[in-house]
Design a protein around this motif. Structure first.
Motif, short mmCIF file in Angstrom:
data_model
loop_
_atom_site.label_atom_id
_atom_site.label_comp_id
_atom_site.label_asym_id
_atom_site.label_seq_id
_atom_site.Cartn_x
_atom_site.Cartn_y
_atom_site.Cartn_z
N LEU A 242 20.42 34.75 101.75
CA LEU A 242 19.12 35.00 102.23
C LEU A 242 18.32 35.66 100.76
CD1 LEU A 242 17.19 35.65 104.53
CD2 LEU A 242 17.91 37.87 104.80
N SER A 243 17.06 35.19 100.55
CA SER A 243 16.51 35.41 99.39
C SER A 243 15.07 35.93 99.92
CB SER A 243 16.20 34.29 98.53
OG SER A 243 15.31 33.37 99.23
N VAL A 244 14.46 36.70 99.07
CA VAL A 244 13.04 37.36 99.39
C VAL A 244 12.14 36.74 98.23
CG1 VAL A 244 13.72 39.34 98.16
CG2 VAL A 244 11.65 39.19 100.05
N SER A 245 10.84 36.45 98.57
CA SER A 245 9.85 35.99 97.62
C SER A 245 8.76 37.04 97.68
CB SER A 245 9.45 34.64 97.73
OG SER A 245 8.40 34.14 96.75
N ASP A 246 8.61 37.25 96.52
CA ASP A 246 6.91 38.12 96.26
C ASP A 246 5.74 37.49 95.81
OD1 ASP A 246 7.57 37.83 93.65
OD2 ASP A 246 7.58 39.84 93.12
N GLY A 247 5.96 36.12 95.85
CA GLY A 247 4.98 35.24 95.42
C GLY A 247 5.21 34.83 93.83
N ASP A 248 6.26 35.52 93.16
CA ASP A 248 6.13 35.31 91.76
C ASP A 248 7.63 34.75 91.45
OD1 ASP A 248 3.64 36.13 90.81
OD2 ASP A 248 4.25 38.02 90.87
N GLU A 249 8.63 35.22 92.20
CA GLU A 249 9.99 34.79 92.16
C GLU A 249 10.89 35.08 93.33
OE1 GLU A 249 12.28 36.88 89.15
OE2 GLU A 249 10.86 38.72 89.11
N ASN A 250 11.81 34.44 93.41
CA ASN A 250 12.70 34.59 94.61
C ASN A 250 13.98 35.33 94.26
OD1 ASN A 250 10.94 32.97 95.63
ND2 ASN A 250 12.58 31.23 96.42
N LEU A 251 14.39 36.26 94.88
CA LEU A 251 15.35 37.26 94.61
C LEU A 251 16.61 37.39 95.83
CD1 LEU A 251 12.97 40.17 93.36
CD2 LEU A 251 14.41 38.58 91.95
N ARG A 252 17.71 37.58 95.44
CA ARG A 252 18.63 37.62 96.42
C ARG A 252 18.49 38.95 97.19
NH1 ARG A 252 24.41 34.63 95.65
NH2 ARG A 252 23.63 32.64 94.26
N ALA A 253 18.16 38.91 98.61
CA ALA A 253 17.54 40.16 99.18
C ALA A 253 18.68 41.24 99.42
CB ALA A 253 17.41 39.57 100.62
N PHE A 254 19.91 40.86 99.50
CA PHE A 254 20.91 41.79 99.92
C PHE A 254 21.55 42.38 98.24
CE2 PHE A 254 21.32 39.55 103.78
CZ PHE A 254 20.98 40.59 104.64
N ASP A 255 21.61 41.51 97.46
CA ASP A 255 21.82 42.12 95.92
C ASP A 255 20.78 43.13 95.65
OD1 ASP A 255 24.04 40.41 96.10
OD2 ASP A 255 23.28 39.04 94.62
N LEU A 256 19.32 42.75 95.74
CA LEU A 256 18.29 43.55 95.44
C LEU A 256 18.47 45.06 96.19
CD1 LEU A 256 15.63 44.19 93.88
CD2 LEU A 256 14.59 42.78 95.60
N LEU A 257 18.53 44.79 97.54
CA LEU A 257 18.64 46.26 98.46
C LEU A 257 19.76 46.95 98.01
CD1 LEU A 257 17.63 44.54 101.83
CD2 LEU A 257 16.26 46.03 100.65
N ASP A 258 20.99 46.46 97.78
CA ASP A 258 22.01 47.26 97.35
C ASP A 258 21.73 47.72 96.09
OD1 ASP A 258 23.59 46.25 99.61
OD2 ASP A 258 24.57 44.87 98.47
N LEU A 259 21.24 47.15 95.13
CA LEU A 259 20.68 47.79 93.72
C LEU A 259 19.54 48.88 93.91
CD1 LEU A 259 20.65 47.82 90.78
CD2 LEU A 259 18.86 46.07 90.89
N ILE A 260 18.34 48.73 94.71
CA ILE A 260 17.67 49.70 95.03
C ILE A 260 18.14 51.00 95.80
CG2 ILE A 260 15.61 50.22 96.43
CD1 ILE A 260 14.66 47.22 95.96
N ASP A 261 19.08 50.65 96.88
CA ASP A 261 19.58 51.84 97.38
C ASP A 261 20.39 52.61 96.37
OD1 ASP A 261 20.61 53.15 100.00
OD2 ASP A 261 22.38 52.94 99.04
N ARG A 262 21.54 52.05 95.57
CA ARG A 262 22.12 52.73 94.40
C ARG A 262 21.32 53.55 93.76
NH1 ARG A 262 25.40 47.94 94.40
NH2 ARG A 262 24.32 47.51 92.55
N GLN A 263 20.10 52.91 93.13
CA GLN A 263 19.32 53.53 92.41
C GLN A 263 18.77 54.95 92.96
OE1 GLN A 263 17.04 51.59 89.55
NE2 GLN A 263 16.28 53.45 88.53
N VAL A 264 17.98 54.67 94.41
CA VAL A 264 17.30 55.92 95.02
C VAL A 264 18.39 56.58 95.30
CG1 VAL A 264 16.13 56.49 97.17
CG2 VAL A 264 15.61 54.17 95.97
N VAL A 265 19.52 56.51 95.96
CA VAL A 265 20.41 57.57 96.19
C VAL A 265 21.11 58.27 94.82
CG1 VAL A 265 22.87 57.85 96.75
CG2 VAL A 265 21.41 56.43 98.21
N GLY A 266 21.00 57.59 93.68
CA GLY A 266 21.46 58.05 92.50
C GLY A 266 20.43 59.12 92.04
#
Length: 305
Positions: A242-266
């Motif tokens: 599953l990917s997500v696009s912000d109009g500029d690039e496509n990113l792997r959705a769950f990899d991105l969410l996992d990264l954001i969660d780790r950083q926010v919790v950190g």
């Protein structure tokens, strides 16, 4: 900068636990999105169909998606998760700026949000303004997590989170789509006319045919050529993500969410406790699965050293 302070502050005791509740809500939405995506994949059954040309010993493999994904709903879930992560950080900045009854001038309060400094000079300016009421040990711990401390500040998770949040709020939906993983490993089920003991996968050559675009039902994905005549060739589960696009690039959705969660919790835990407990540290570094977070327990010492 002094990062050796041993002081700990506790959500629900020294300040409102609302930032942690927002982070927990964000993670609930991530889990809901993951569950719905996995359920969709399970509902598809076999995800490919092959067409054979026995004379040429060629099999063409096409995607078999029996029904369309609910991409609009997934976009809403993704956007809601992003908003809650961002709100968690902004609410945390507010709590830190008002810790122990501290106050800011009205014009500074209106500009108060979680700091994301791309340069040292930008950070220094914020320390003198919107972050000025925070205790020095809080600012020191926040500084460690600033984008300017990364090799490429614009790729820091906090900056990406901020960009996605603004896109979803002010421009358009964050488009969700299913894409194929190029050069990936997948299970190939082959039945040969020959004796199975003498059959070798080394005799099969493959060619990728899809382009970097959303996978549609019937899309031509591979062409396989075999040195031996084959009865059938099946890929039950395609290497899709599953990917997500912000109009500029496509990113792997769950990899991105996992990264954001780790950083926010950190950020939350390291700012409160200096050094999170070993199980949370392992998660933040990406080495272990996510522990269960019970916000009410953080008013004690379950998340600190």
């Amino acid at each position: 900068m002094n990062v050796t302070s041993q002081r700990s502050i506790y959500p629900g005791k020294d300040f409102s636990a609302w930032p942690f509740h927002k982070a927990a809500r964000a993670y609930e939405l991530v889990c809901q999105l993951r569950d719905e995506y996995n359920s969709y994949r399970a509902s598809l059954g076999r995800e490919s169909v092959s067409e054979s040309d026995p004379t040429q010993r060629i099999f063409s493999v096409r995607a078999r998606l029996r029904h369309e994904p609910d991409s609009i709903r997934w976009s809403l879930l993704f956007g809601d998760a992003i908003h809650n992560y961002r709100a968690s950080l902004d609410a945390f900045a507010w709590e830190m700026a008002h810790l122990e009854g501290a106050t800011l001038a009205d014009e500074l309060e209106h500009r108060l949000y979680f700091p994301l400094a791309r340069t040292q000079a930008h950070w220094a300016a914020m320390v003198k303004s919107t972050l000025s009421s925070m205790p020095s040990f809080v600012r020191d711990r926040l500084e460690i997590n600033q984008p300017f401390r990364y090799g490429e500040p614009d790729l820091a998770a906090g900056v990406v989170l901020h960009r996605l949040d603004l896109t979803d709020k002010h421009r358009a939906s964050l488009a969700m789509m299913i894409e194929m993983a190029s050069r990936s490993t997948f299970a190939l089920r082959v039945e040969s006319f020959e004796n199975s003991d003498s059959f070798s996968m080394a005799g099969i050559a493959s060619e990728e045919l899809w382009r970097q675009e959303p996978v549609r039902d019937g899309a031509l994905l591979w062409r396989f050529r075999s040195e031996l005549p084959l009865r059938s060739l099946v890929i039950d589960k395609l290497p899709m993500y599953l990917s997500v696009s912000d109009g500029d690039e496509n990113l792997r959705a769950f990899d991105l969410l996992d990264l954001i969660d780790r950083q926010v919790v950190g950020i939350l835990l390291s700012t409160c406790f200096g050094v999170p407990s070993s199980n949370w540290t392992s998660y933040i570094l990406g080495d272990q699965p996510r522990p269960e977070m019970v916000v009410e327990d953080l008013s004690g010492s379950t998340a600190c050293g």
